[in-house]
Enzyme design. Structure first.
Site, PDB file in Angstrom:
ATOM      1  N   HIS A  11       0.817  -1.206   0.000  1.00  0.00           N
ATOM      2  CA  HIS A  11       0.000   0.000   0.000  1.00  0.00           C
ATOM      3  C   HIS A  11       0.855   1.263   0.000  1.00  0.00           C
ATOM      4  O   HIS A  11       2.027   1.254   0.410  1.00  0.00           O
ATOM      5  CB  HIS A  11      -0.926   0.000   1.221  1.00  0.00           C
ATOM      6  CG  HIS A  11      -0.182   0.031   2.530  1.00  0.00           C
ATOM      7  ND1 HIS A  11       0.361   1.175   3.078  1.00  0.00           N
ATOM      8  CD2 HIS A  11       0.130  -0.960   3.390  1.00  0.00           C
ATOM      9  CE1 HIS A  11       0.951   0.897   4.211  1.00  0.00           C
ATOM     10  NE2 HIS A  11       0.831  -0.403   4.432  1.00  0.00           N
ATOM     11  N   GLU A  86      -1.436  -7.194   7.501  1.00  0.00           N
ATOM     12  CA  GLU A  86      -0.083  -7.065   8.028  1.00  0.00           C
ATOM     13  C   GLU A  86       0.118  -8.021   9.197  1.00  0.00           C
ATOM     14  O   GLU A  86      -0.838  -8.502   9.819  1.00  0.00           O
ATOM     15  CB  GLU A  86       0.153  -5.614   8.469  1.00  0.00           C
ATOM     16  CG  GLU A  86       1.527  -5.300   9.038  1.00  0.00           C
ATOM     17  CD  GLU A  86       2.693  -5.626   8.101  1.00  0.00           C
ATOM     18  OE1 GLU A  86       2.967  -6.835   7.909  1.00  0.00           O
ATOM     19  OE2 GLU A  86       3.314  -4.684   7.589  1.00  0.00           O
TER      20      GLU A  86
END
Length: 204
Positions: A11, A86
């Site tokens: 990202h 994550e």
């Protein structure tokens, strides 16, 4: 034999990337710079036909996937995959790096296996859930190109899974915000085409 082309993207920069907070699975939005990262990548991917798009459900990844597609001129559904989240950093999440015990942090960084943070996720756990996510992506995308948006940890874990790298490789890999890593999978074998490419972020 059909080929699956995986566009693995970290990202764009988030507001916590800029303040050096440990994000983990906290749902932090993109910064203005992160949106520019996603737009730049979208410009690079103009003309790239997408068969599918998968993303971590955290908003910094979903927003990156959406901006990339809008800028690139593609419009396939974004499928949220929790497996792409994550690594969970336990009690470290939400803290600034400077707030941690620096001796303990230095020992953690120096350990190639990067042991689980306090109450956090081990590398073995991270690899296993990312492996499950990659298997789902390859099952649902038997051919063509898939945009896969994740995080530093999940993209590095995906690379280790796809390329059959040992756990010790994880700490040696670097994946920058807004970067593009391309892996082609054919007949169960994976080939690394591009790694941590950020040239689109420096144009102009």
């Amino acid at each position: 034999m059909p080929t699956v082309r995986l566009l693995l993207v970290r990202h764009g920069a988030s507001i916590w990337n800029e303040t050096e907070h440990i994000q983990g699975q906290q749902d932090v939005p993109l910064s203005d710079a992160g949106r520019r990262h996603a737009e730049a990548l979208g410009q690079r991917l103009r003309g790239e036909p997408l068969a599918a798009c998968f993303s971590s459900p955290l908003q910094r990844a979903i927003e990156t996937a959406r901006i990339v597609q809008q800028t690139a001129g593609t419009a396939v559904p974004i499928v949220p995959l929790p497996e792409l989240m994550e690594r969970h950093f336990g009690t470290w999440e939400g803290k600034r790096v400077a707030e941690l015990n620096q001796d303990a942090l230095s020992r953690w960084v120096a350990a190639f296996l990067l042991p689980a943070p306090p109450d956090g996720e081990s590398l073995e756990q991270l690899f296993e859930r990312v492996r499950q996510g990659i298997e789902r992506i390859l099952t649902e995308t038997p051919s063509g190109t898939a945009l896969v948006v994740g995080h530093s940890g999940s993209v590095k874990a995906a690379l280790c899974v796809l390329l059959r790298l040992p756990l010790t490789s994880f700490a040696r890999l670097r994946v920058d915000n807004g970067s593009l890593t391309v892996v082609e999978v054919r007949n169960g074998r994976s080939e690394l085409v591009t790694f941590n490419d950020t040239c689109h972020l420096t144009v102009g």
